[in-house]
Design an enzyme around this catalytic site. Structure first.
Site, mmCIF file in Angstrom:
data_model
loop_
_atom_site.group_PDB
_atom_site.id
_atom_site.type_symbol
_atom_site.label_atom_id
_atom_site.label_comp_id
_atom_site.label_asym_id
_atom_site.label_seq_id
_atom_site.Cartn_x
_atom_site.Cartn_y
_atom_site.Cartn_z
ATOM 1 C CE1 TYR A 51 -4.294 0.556 -0.194
ATOM 2 C CE2 TYR A 51 -4.412 -1.600 0.802
ATOM 3 C CZ TYR A 51 -4.953 -0.755 0.219
ATOM 4 O OH TYR A 51 -6.164 -0.880 0.016
ATOM 5 C CD GLU A 53 -4.694 5.350 0.999
ATOM 6 O OE1 GLU A 53 -4.662 5.836 1.917
ATOM 7 O OE2 GLU A 53 -5.503 4.220 0.881
ATOM 8 C CG ASP A 197 -8.822 10.378 -23.657
ATOM 9 O OD1 ASP A 197 -7.941 9.598 -23.998
ATOM 10 O OD2 ASP A 197 -10.075 9.815 -23.480
ATOM 11 C CB THR A 223 -5.215 3.781 -21.806
ATOM 12 O OG1 THR A 223 -5.038 3.913 -23.259
ATOM 13 C CG2 THR A 223 -6.689 3.873 -21.374
ATOM 14 C CE LYS A 226 -7.614 2.161 -25.525
ATOM 15 N NZ LYS A 226 -7.911 2.988 -24.345
ATOM 16 N NE ARG A 232 -7.422 -3.498 -19.414
ATOM 17 C CZ ARG A 232 -7.478 -3.701 -20.938
ATOM 18 N NH1 ARG A 232 -6.673 -4.458 -21.481
ATOM 19 N NH2 ARG A 232 -8.258 -3.381 -21.492
HETATM 20 N N1 DSN Z 1 -12.533 0.900 -24.707
HETATM 21 C C1 DSN Z 1 -11.638 1.608 -25.396
HETATM 22 C C2 DSN Z 1 -11.515 1.114 -26.764
HETATM 23 O O1 DSN Z 1 -11.782 0.052 -27.047
HETATM 24 O O2 DSN Z 1 -11.543 2.296 -27.524
HETATM 25 C C3 DSN Z 1 -11.838 2.905 -25.167
HETATM 26 O O3 DSN Z 1 -11.605 3.400 -24.065
#
Ligand code: DSN
Length: 414
Positions: A51, A53, A197, A223, A226, A232
């Site tokens: 942990y 925080e 974003d 994110t 990707k 993730r």
């Molecule tokens: N769920 C993602 C996607 O597949 O594009 C976007 O957050």
């Protein structure tokens, strides 16, 4: 997975089957990828036991001498890679990252302008079904009906009339370049924060294949799993003066302890993304998407905007005699995994939309190039024509497995 096999053979077996699936099918969902073995090792490490925080060197728990250094490395790499004044790597994923931006910069019911989900935006950019559409006053901009491109002038007119406090740019299903500088002008005209974003295109912004959102945006969210090929997770980058608001919104505003194993894996992924081979990887992702688009066009598919500038392609399945869902289901039977998706001005509902969204990040990580994209397009054309013929689907599935066997998936043990 010897320990897992012994302790929970049922879950171990399912993981093994998922590994086989990831190795033997063509993964074309544009938001998915293969994380490197190094990223996976960090994700599966003892850091999950701790942990922490707070933030590095300012924690609410003792025992942070190694965790602090790890998060500090991740922050430094994030700032350097994106040229940002400040970074926060604690958001649990992209939606919590965006939620933290709302919480940090706005009060409930403040006005927000974001891209419509139906036009390719994201749920958290103001969709009615999301917290963003429930707790804030939202207007949504979209695309030009004639070009399928972002309608910047309509967005400008909407901003002037609505006077939002925050404008979201970025998309989940948009195959073309976004001009962040126009959104900056619009935000300046109305005195709004601009948030970009870049979850889908973060790698391309690093490699120069897509214009960079900085210095135009006040805040950038992404994110990490990707194109970045990390675990993730989520990340926020911002101007230095906004750092206290953003950090307080993530913790203690929204989250408790950060996921330290994910933080370490983000650090590893950012280290990998700083290397020249990552830049070359991103260039190839775009070349592959363009080759896939050309191949699909040759197969008689109609593409939204006629092609792509980035990593993704959107097929309108209607002229092929399909819905997006029926085509995606047939493709999966043939070992080609994509997702049904709305197309611009889609007359069909979200559960059974008209489009299929495809992307090249995962196939490019396997080392596939333009020649393989032509093959993939031919498989897709065949499936679209013979979706009702189980023998054809089975034959294509075999050809897909053969193609996949020549391009082993990194980090996937089979
Ligand atoms: N769920 C993602 C996607 O597949 O594009 C976007 O957050």
């Amino acid at each position: 997975m010897s320990h897992l096999r012994q302790s929970d053979p049922q879950v171990a077996e399912l993981i093994q089957q998922e590994s086989r699936r990831q190795a033997s099918v063509l993964r074309l969902i544009p938001s998915e990828n293969y994380a490197s073995p190094a990223v996976m090792e960090a994700t599966g490490s003892v850091l999950t036991n701790k942990y922490s925080e707070g933030y590095p060197f300012r924690r609410y728990y003792q025992g942070q001498e190694f965790i602090d250094l790890i998060e500090d490395i991740a922050l430094k790499r994030a700032r350097e890679l994106f040229g940002a004044e400040h970074a926060n790597v604690q958001p649990y994923s992209g939606s919590p990252a965006n939620m933290a931006v709302y919480l940090g910069l706005l009060k409930p019911h403040d006005r927000v302008l974001g891209m419509d989900l139906a036009a390719g935006g994201h749920l958290t950019h103001g969709a009615k079904v999301s917290f963003s559409g429930k707790f804030y006053e939202v207007r949504q901009y979209g695309l030009s009906r004639s070009t399928g491109l972002v309608d910047y002038e309509a967005a400008r007119a909407m901003a002037r009339e609505f006077q939002p406090k925050l404008i979201f740019t970025g998309a989940s299903s948009y195959p073309r370049t976004i001009d962040f500088s126009i959104f900056r002008q619009i935000a300046d005209e109305v005195g709004a924060y601009l948030v970009a974003d870049i979850s889908h295109i973060s790698g391309l912004c690093i490699s120069g294949d897509h214009p960079h959102p900085l210095p135009h945006a006040d805040v950038v969210t992404t994110t990490t799993h990707k194109l970045l090929r990390g675990p993730r997770g989520g990340m926020i980058l911002c101007r230095g003066e906004l750092a206290p608001k953003i950090d307080k919104a993530v913790f203690p505003g929204l989250q408790g302890g950060p996921h330290n194993h994910v933080t370490a894996a983000i650090a590893v992924a950012l280290g990998e993304a700083a290397r020249p081979d990552f830049t070359e990887y991103c260039h190839q992702v775009v070349r592959n998407a363009q080759a896939l688009a050309q191949g699909l066009t040759d197969q008689g598919c109609q593409l939204v905007t006629g092609g792509t500038d980035n990593h993704l392609v959107l097929i309108d399945a209607t002229p092929l005699g399909h819905t997006g869902k029926s085509l995606a289901v047939a493709l999966e039977r043939a070992g080609i995994v994509a997702n049904a998706n709305k197309i611009p001005f889609d007359p069909r509902p979200a559960e059974e939309p008209s489009g299929v969204r495809l992307g090249t990040p995962a196939l490019t990580t396997r080392g596939m190039r333009e020649a393989q994209m032509a093959q993939v397009a031919a498989f897709i054309g065949q499936v679209a024509r013979d979706a009702g013929n189980a023998t054809v689907l089975e034959t294509v599935r075999g050809q897909v497995a053969e193609l996949c066997a020549g391009f082993p998936a990194p980090g996937v043990a089979v």
